[in-house]
Design an enzyme around this catalytic site. Structure first.
Site, PDB file in Angstrom:
ATOM      1  CG  PHE A 138      -1.867   1.264   1.082  1.00 16.51           C
ATOM      2  CD1 PHE A 138      -3.026   1.225   0.323  1.00 16.51           C
ATOM      3  CD2 PHE A 138      -1.515   2.466   1.686  1.00 16.51           C
ATOM      4  CE1 PHE A 138      -3.823   2.352   0.170  1.00 16.51           C
ATOM      5  CE2 PHE A 138      -2.304   3.600   1.541  1.00 16.51           C
ATOM      6  CZ  PHE A 138      -3.466   3.554   0.784  1.00 16.51           C
ATOM      7  CG  ASP A 223       5.609   4.014   1.937  1.00 16.42           C
ATOM      8  OD1 ASP A 223       5.569   4.727   2.959  1.00 16.42           O
ATOM      9  OD2 ASP A 223       4.650   3.884   1.154  1.00 16.42           O
ATOM     10  CE  LYS A 252      -1.269   7.021   6.699  1.00 16.11           C
ATOM     11  NZ  LYS A 252      -0.884   5.990   5.747  1.00 16.11           N
TER      12      LYS A 252
HETATM   13  C1  LIG Z   1      -1.028   6.064   4.273  1.00 10.97           C
HETATM   14  C2  LIG Z   1       0.083   5.538   3.463  1.00 10.97           C
HETATM   15  C3  LIG Z   1       0.405   6.099   2.211  1.00 10.97           C
HETATM   16  C4  LIG Z   1      -0.397   7.185   1.583  1.00 10.97           C
HETATM   17  O1  LIG Z   1      -0.475   8.345   2.363  1.00 10.97           O
HETATM   18  P1  LIG Z   1      -1.625   9.424   2.069  1.00 10.97           P
HETATM   19  O2  LIG Z   1      -1.266  10.570   2.968  1.00 10.97           O
HETATM   20  O3  LIG Z   1      -2.932   8.793   2.427  1.00 10.97           O
HETATM   21  O4  LIG Z   1      -1.545   9.769   0.640  1.00 10.97           O
HETATM   22  C5  LIG Z   1       1.500   5.578   1.548  1.00 10.97           C
HETATM   23  N1  LIG Z   1       2.228   4.574   2.049  1.00 10.97           N
HETATM   24  C6  LIG Z   1       1.938   3.999   3.242  1.00 10.97           C
HETATM   25  C7  LIG Z   1       2.788   2.892   3.758  1.00 10.97           C
HETATM   26  C8  LIG Z   1       0.841   4.451   3.973  1.00 10.97           C
HETATM   27  O5  LIG Z   1       0.537   3.867   5.132  1.00 10.97           O
END
Ligand SMILES: *Cc1c(COP(=O)(O)O)cnc(C)c1O
Length: 403
Positions: A138, A223, A252
């Site tokens: 994700f 990520d 985040k």
């Molecule tokens: C939440 C998340 C994203 C995307 O972040 P947004 O601020 O919702 O665009 C990307 N990678 C990971 C691992 C995430 O948990």
């Protein structure tokens, strides 16, 4: 308006791209939220780890308030007085030369992809750069990012898809080795797959990925949008295995639960490929975002929340493993993916029952629920939340036809 009226109006006037629990939150402090009817709930989702330092964290809020009165937006056409400290603080936290600030996580992932491609073109002379990504990843919701999702809900119906990605099995170093060819420029990986159900890679895998990327001369991009900034008990989830990626992707919690703040961090030989006009964002690196980010970085440099996540996380995992009706518990620090016996209840049913007991959590994929409370949670509150989960599971077991 009461809860039902709020929900009816919201559902009739907004796209149904979420399926929220039926609670309407009006205020919050620390790990607790209060709904429009005055009922209190313990927040065990923490905005998918955007609220690691709690709702209304006084230190972050004070920084935001002071900045609101001074300067909120300039665009990057000019410098502003919060930017240098943010760039300096975040590079120091990451141990990298440079950052590139954006707003949302998906934008930071897009930035990482663009940087890797440009680095491939300019440094490696590759015409069709390709990036290796993981099954069940994700990374966000843009058209390019969903192009390499393996989740049909996230991907189906959004074609034509962006080419240039190869999907391999998460946890298999061999699969990465086999997928690398002359066009490969990077491996993009979540050190813990959060949305997939808090999946940890096998021990030793991340160091292997690091080693493979180094020897192939390609970029390891981590990520850490959800796994980073204290959640797992370290500043970065990669730290647990002593792994240093070439690029961190952050988001985040970097926004302190106040505004969206994201960034990539890398060394100058990588991020230096981006020149004026080649990438950007109107809001990225704005004064309010930087002031909030500076407060977050100051908190992380003290290490108190990493320590809390480690200590409370140990209790969390021990207690969850002992619960009836729990098939598996995964995670690290204050982060747990809990598989419930599917014959007992769905994840959604468990979360709905937890809500009636005053605990907010979120299901993911069938019978998995995840717990990720703000790291400010007290040991007593955490223990109480687990008691509520135990009670909910007990009730489902009592109703189960198997007994
Ligand atoms: C939440 C998340 C994203 C995307 O972040 P947004 O601020 O919702 O665009 C990307 N990678 C990971 C691992 C995430 O948990």
């Amino acid at each position: 308006m009461n809860t039902r009226d709020f929900i009816e109006l919201a559902e009739s006037r907004s796209a149904h791209n979420y399926h929220p629990l039926p609670v309407v939150i009006a205020s919050a402090e620390g790990a607790w939220v209060v709904d429009v009817e005055g009922k209190r709930y313990l927040d065990c989702l923490a905005g998918y780890s955007s609220l690691n330092f709690g709702h209304g964290n006084p230190e972050i809020l004070a920084a935001a308030r002071a900045q609101l009165d001074r300067l909120t937006l300039t665009s990057r056409a000019f410098y502003h007085d919060q930017f240098a400290a943010f760039a300096d603080g975040l590079t120091d936290l990451c141990g990298k030369d440079m950052i590139l600030p954006m707003n949302t996580g998906a934008e930071a992932v897009e930035t990482a992809i663009k940087v890797a491609r440009k680095w491939g073109h300019e440094v490696k002379g590759i015409r069709e750069p390709n990036i290796i990504v993981m099954e069940d990843n994700f990374h966000g919701r843009t058209t390019t990012i969903v192009s390499f999702s393996t989740d049909p809900d996230a991907r189906d119906g959004y074609g034509p898809y962006t080419p240039g990605f190869t999907i391999v099995k998460y946890g298999s170093a061999e699969a990465i080795r086999e997928a690398i060819d002359e066009n490969t420029v990077a491996v993009l990986i979540e050190p813990v797959q959060g949305e997939a159900g808090v999946l940890l890679p096998p021990d030793g895998y991340l160091p292997q990925v690091r080693e493979i990327c180094t020897s192939a001369g390609i970029l390891m991009i981590a990520d850490e949008i959800q796994s980073g900034l204290g959640r797992t008990g370290m500043t970065f989830a990669c730290d647990h295995e002593g792994v240093i990626p070439d690029m961190y992707v952050l988001g985040k919690a970097l926004g302190g639960g106040i505004v969206p703040v994201s960034a990539v961090a890398a060394n100058a030989d990588v991020l230096g490929v981006i020149k004026p006009g080649q990438h950007g964002s109107t809001f990225g690196g704005n004064p309010l975002a930087c002031a909030v980010g500076n407060a977050v970085i100051a908190i992380l440099k003290r290490g108190e929340f990493q320590a809390r996540a480690r200590e409370l996380g140990a209790t969390l995992h021990d207690r969850l493993r002992a619960l009836p009706g729990v098939v598996a518990v995964r995670g690290r620090g204050l982060w747990a993916g809990i598989d419930i016996d599917p014959s007992l209840a769905s994840g959604r049913q468990v979360c709905e029952s937890l809500m009636t007991k005053g605990v907010l959590a979120k299901d993911t994929h069938g019978s998995t629920i995840r717990l990720a409370p703000p790291l400010v949670i007290t040991a007593e509150d955490l223990s109480w939340a687990i008691d509520q989960l135990a009670a909910v599971l007990g009730e489902f077991q009592a109703r189960s036809p198997k007994l």
